[in-house]
Design a protein around this motif. Structure first.
Motif, PDB file in Angstrom:
ATOM      1  N   GLN A 168       0.832  -1.203   0.000  1.00 15.37           N
ATOM      2  CA  GLN A 168       0.000   0.000   0.000  1.00 15.37           C
ATOM      3  C   GLN A 168       0.866   1.254   0.000  1.00 15.37           C
ATOM      4  OE1 GLN A 168      -3.478   0.181   2.657  1.00 15.37           O
ATOM      5  NE2 GLN A 168      -3.207  -2.026   2.967  1.00 15.37           N
ATOM      6  N   SER A 172       0.929   3.709  -3.183  1.00 16.17           N
ATOM      7  CA  SER A 172       0.468   5.068  -2.893  1.00 16.17           C
ATOM      8  C   SER A 172       1.496   6.100  -3.338  1.00 16.17           C
ATOM      9  CB  SER A 172       0.192   5.234  -1.393  1.00 16.17           C
ATOM     10  OG  SER A 172      -0.914   4.450  -1.002  1.00 16.17           O
ATOM     11  N   LYS A 173       2.766   5.766  -3.176  1.00 17.40           N
ATOM     12  CA  LYS A 173       3.818   6.696  -3.599  1.00 17.40           C
ATOM     13  C   LYS A 173       3.827   6.846  -5.116  1.00 17.40           C
ATOM     14  CE  LYS A 173       8.704   7.776  -3.037  1.00 17.40           C
ATOM     15  NZ  LYS A 173      10.008   7.359  -2.446  1.00 17.40           N
ATOM     16  N   ARG A 176       1.014   9.024  -6.154  1.00 15.10           N
ATOM     17  CA  ARG A 176       1.228  10.421  -5.745  1.00 15.10           C
ATOM     18  C   ARG A 176       2.310  11.100  -6.579  1.00 15.10           C
ATOM     19  NH1 ARG A 176       2.219   9.123  -1.053  1.00 15.10           N
ATOM     20  NH2 ARG A 176       4.489   9.380  -0.942  1.00 15.10           N
TER      21      ARG A 176
END
Length: 268
Positions: A168, A172-173, A176
């Motif tokens: 996760q 998520s990185k 982003r």
């Protein structure tokens, strides 16, 4: 000016870790990617025997079918291992997408099916696309593939480990920042469809279109392949391929594809 250098982690990944020669033939989603790339590109290619420059062409997977279709293909790639393998298919040499050893307006088609994957710096991507624009003839075709910004989200669901905290955080990185810095893959950049189109237009290409290569159901195919048993049935593969074709008129579905393919023309 000194020629740009390939990031060491990318050179290591393609020289020592992965067999790029098998990537599009040993998995169901890889075969889907190859079929769809062929059918999209063939809509825009000029008649054979036009000259095609396959930039970052790897081991010659795409060069092979283009040569079989009658095109005069030349390949460059920054990885010596790839160039050696591709030399059995077409003239191949070591080089970098950002500094092509080719004359202005010398090819009917220039394709970049890999370089944009590994150029997180926008100036490097601009330079690679500018070089493609420089060496293609007026009215010629430039085709560029990219990894979709959301591909890793769908992939790691299909691999059944997105629910772990480590994955996760990593995914998520990517969502982003659009950059993957290493791990199971290598240094990579993940595009949004509109961003890819803008990058082609920014170097002067016109009539730009972007396609979702694998379509919205590719991760289902990959998920089934991960399970015990014989893998995806022919009917499932055919349905996923049909979904990719049916999704084309709907740009909102581009975000679900694993890879994007953009095409544009050099002005006359």
């Amino acid at each position: 000016m000194p020629k740009p250098e390939l990031a060491p982690e990318i050179a290591h990944f393609y020289s020592q870790v992965i067999d790029e020669n098998a990537r599009l033939s040993t998995s169901a989603d890889g075969r889907l990617e190859l079929i769809r790339t062929q059918e999209i590109l063939r809509r825009f290619l000029p008649p054979a025997p036009a000259r095609v420059l396959d930039v970052g062409g790897g081991t010659g997977v795409h060069a092979r079918w283009l040569a079989e279709d009658g095109y005069k293909v030349e390949l460059i790639d920054p990885v010596a291992r790839h160039v050696e393998q591709a030399s059995a298919i077409c003239p191949a040499s070591q080089g970098d997408a950002r500094a092509l050893d080719a004359a202005d307006a010398s090819y009917d088609v220039v394709q970049l099916f890999g370089p944009l994957y590994h150029l997180p710096d926008p100036e490097d991507r601009r330079q690679a696309l500018s070089e493609a624009r420089r060496v293609v003839k007026p009215g010629g075709l430039v085709a560029a593939a990219a990894i979709n910004r959301y591909a890793s989200l769908f992939e790691h669901v299909s691999l059944a480990h997105l629910h772990t905290e480590r994955l996760q955080a990593a995914i998520s990185k990517i969502l982003r920042t659009a950059v993957h810095e290493g791990g199971h893959f290598t240094l990579a950049y993940f595009h949004r469809a509109e961003e890819l189109a803008d990058e082609l237009r920014a170097v002067g290409l016109t009539d730009v279109q972007v396609f979702g290569i694998e379509g919205p159901a590719w991760s289902l195919l990959k998920a089934v392949e991960q399970q015990p048993g014989d893998g995806p049935t022919d009917d499932l593969f055919a349905s996923v391929l049909t979904a990719a074709r049916m999704a084309e008129p709907y740009p909102e579905l581009l975000a679900a594809s694993s890879h994007l393919l953009a095409v544009g023309r050099a002005p006359m």
